[in-house]
Design an enzyme around this catalytic site. Sequence first.
Site, mmCIF file in Angstrom:
data_model
loop_
_atom_site.group_PDB
_atom_site.id
_atom_site.type_symbol
_atom_site.label_atom_id
_atom_site.label_comp_id
_atom_site.label_asym_id
_atom_site.label_seq_id
_atom_site.Cartn_x
_atom_site.Cartn_y
_atom_site.Cartn_z
ATOM 1 N N TYR A 99 0.714 -1.380 0.025
ATOM 2 C CA TYR A 99 0.133 0.084 -0.101
ATOM 3 C C TYR A 99 0.822 1.329 0.161
ATOM 4 O O TYR A 99 1.833 1.361 0.597
ATOM 5 C CB TYR A 99 -0.984 -0.043 1.205
ATOM 6 C CG TYR A 99 -1.846 1.164 1.440
ATOM 7 C CD1 TYR A 99 -1.465 2.208 2.449
ATOM 8 C CD2 TYR A 99 -2.663 1.471 0.625
ATOM 9 C CE1 TYR A 99 -2.320 3.216 2.679
ATOM 10 C CE2 TYR A 99 -3.630 2.613 0.901
ATOM 11 C CZ TYR A 99 -3.375 3.664 1.933
ATOM 12 O OH TYR A 99 -4.209 4.573 1.928
ATOM 13 N N ASP B 47 9.248 2.731 -0.663
ATOM 14 C CA ASP B 47 8.008 3.169 0.054
ATOM 15 C C ASP B 47 8.471 2.725 1.497
ATOM 16 O O ASP B 47 8.312 1.796 1.882
ATOM 17 C CB ASP B 47 6.609 2.719 -0.422
ATOM 18 C CG ASP B 47 5.849 3.597 0.429
ATOM 19 O OD1 ASP B 47 4.623 3.560 0.115
ATOM 20 O OD2 ASP B 47 6.222 4.002 1.431
ATOM 21 N N LYS C 293 5.647 8.974 8.518
ATOM 22 C CA LYS C 293 5.219 8.393 10.069
ATOM 23 C C LYS C 293 6.213 8.647 11.044
ATOM 24 O O LYS C 293 6.261 10.004 11.687
ATOM 25 C CB LYS C 293 5.189 6.769 9.836
ATOM 26 C CG LYS C 293 3.876 6.540 9.301
ATOM 27 C CD LYS C 293 3.688 4.948 9.072
ATOM 28 C CE LYS C 293 2.698 4.272 8.133
ATOM 29 N NZ LYS C 293 1.392 4.580 8.678
HETATM 30 P P1 KE4 Z 1 -0.718 8.206 4.846
HETATM 31 O O1 KE4 Z 1 -1.143 8.878 3.428
HETATM 32 O O2 KE4 Z 1 -1.739 7.465 5.510
HETATM 33 O O3 KE4 Z 1 0.145 9.046 5.620
HETATM 34 O O4 KE4 Z 1 0.402 7.314 4.234
HETATM 35 C C1 KE4 Z 1 0.076 6.384 3.271
HETATM 36 C C2 KE4 Z 1 1.051 5.242 3.493
HETATM 37 C C3 KE4 Z 1 1.984 5.113 2.226
HETATM 38 N N1 KE4 Z 1 2.752 4.037 2.376
HETATM 39 C C4 KE4 Z 1 3.018 3.110 3.236
HETATM 40 C C5 KE4 Z 1 4.056 1.985 3.468
HETATM 41 C C6 KE4 Z 1 2.085 3.107 4.244
HETATM 42 O O5 KE4 Z 1 1.891 2.081 5.316
HETATM 43 C C7 KE4 Z 1 1.156 4.103 4.165
HETATM 44 C C8 KE4 Z 1 0.020 4.122 5.258
HETATM 45 N N2 KE4 Z 1 -0.138 3.135 6.278
HETATM 46 C C9 KE4 Z 1 -1.454 2.890 6.972
HETATM 47 C C10 KE4 Z 1 -1.163 1.725 7.723
HETATM 48 N N3 KE4 Z 1 -1.370 0.411 7.052
HETATM 49 C C11 KE4 Z 1 -2.129 4.084 7.773
HETATM 50 C C12 KE4 Z 1 -3.115 3.682 8.491
HETATM 51 C C13 KE4 Z 1 -4.480 4.297 8.086
HETATM 52 O O6 KE4 Z 1 -4.527 4.102 6.597
HETATM 53 O O7 KE4 Z 1 -5.338 4.862 8.573
#
Ligand code: KE4
Length: 428
Positions: free
Chosen positions: A145, A240, A268
């Site tokens: 993701y 990523d 993060k």
């Molecule tokens: P954000 O847009 O949620 O800040 O980041 C997206 C993203 C991009 N790349 C990786 C590897 C990620 O894990 C994420 C976001 N992770 C999720 C947890 N699986 C955030 C939790 C959520 O969607 O509320």
Amino acid sequence: MAHTDQNEVLFERARAVIPGGVNSPVRAFRAVGGTPRFVKRAQGAYFWDAADKRYIDYIGSWGPMILGHGHPAVVEAVQRAVIDGFSFGAPTEREIELAEAILALVPSMEMVRLVSSGTEAAMSALRLARGATGRKYIIKFEGCYHGHADALLVKAGSGLATFGNPTSAGVPPEVVQHTLVLEYNNIAQLEEAFALHGHEIACLVIEAIAGNMNFVRASAEFAKRCRELCTQNGALLVFDEVMTGFRVGARGAQGVLGITPDLTVLGKVIGGGMPLAAFGGPRAIMEQLAPLGPVYQAGTLSGNPVATACGLATLKEVSKPGFYDALSKKTRALVDGLKAAAAAEGVPFCADSEGGMFGFFLLDALPQNYTAVMKSDGTKFNTLFHGLLDRGVYIAPALYEAGFVSAAHSDEDIAATIDAARQIFATL
Ligand code: KE4
């Protein structure tokens, strides 16, 4: 209105005004059922919900809270920053300090652009890769993701000759027609895709330790082939590391694997819990970005002065000698304890960890791809999830999510977690 506790009261109120009662879908507990816990406050390894019940927190905001909640040095840095202003929409010295700190810690980067979310960072990195190469096709992997930009909300097409199909309403097929979705750790498929489309591919984007299908490592051979094929075909390798950056180790997944990507996406931990993410790479590529180059990218709150203060204070703490050794040891103790408890109760269970990130599966062997991950026993996972929740242990409310240990988790917290899990394993 008969409610068992404040969480249900708040959830009902939330659902009246926010779709699903949450501002991000995974928080709604849809995969595990039950009522989400509304956090009232957090400190160290713990948070307290609306019913004032304490939980040992293994989510930590999905990775950012690597120091634990409310680290004094971070709180003080943020308090000082807000006094000087919340946001300016103009450059500040602190953005330079954070950029310099990131570049010192990520040798594959010569320049970095700060943004406000992982989605924004990944989306911008892919646009940069396309702009820098003049190509339009991208490769991603099932189970990884990279945020919710349209071109990435895609599942595998019917074959390598065809491109992806949208996984979300509102994403026209045309938008994902240039996204090829491959199976993680499948070298043959990777080689075939490059043989078919090699010189049309702008980039390959990957979570080299995948935390969005729980915890799946790219094999050393697979990661090496990604690097080689990108180089041979003039495609950019994009790591990523929104989740793995400063989480699995000081040098992230690229340090664990010994692979140098062309672009790295971060988030993060570098924001310490505040809205801050970044993407970076070689100067020649990064200088394609506006205002210097033709690839447009912008953001009102990019490099926000409060978020950068939070991120800088966090990176300062994780850069201290021994930080990751101690964190890795603690996380490994949790994983080993869970494995021993499951084995003692005869429950199929496997687990892995790197640095402060871990994952486990109700399977006999660690899965190597998304299809294998989804063979986990969802019913048993949900029993484990709710059994732990009842015992004050908060893990991810979905079997395809990773877990996170912070520097604030104590040996007693780890032991209590293992003991709680053992009680539930006995019932599975
Ligand atoms: P954000 O847009 O949620 O800040 O980041 C997206 C993203 C991009 N790349 C990786 C590897 C990620 O894990 C994420 C976001 N992770 C999720 C947890 N699986 C955030 C939790 C959520 O969607 O509320």
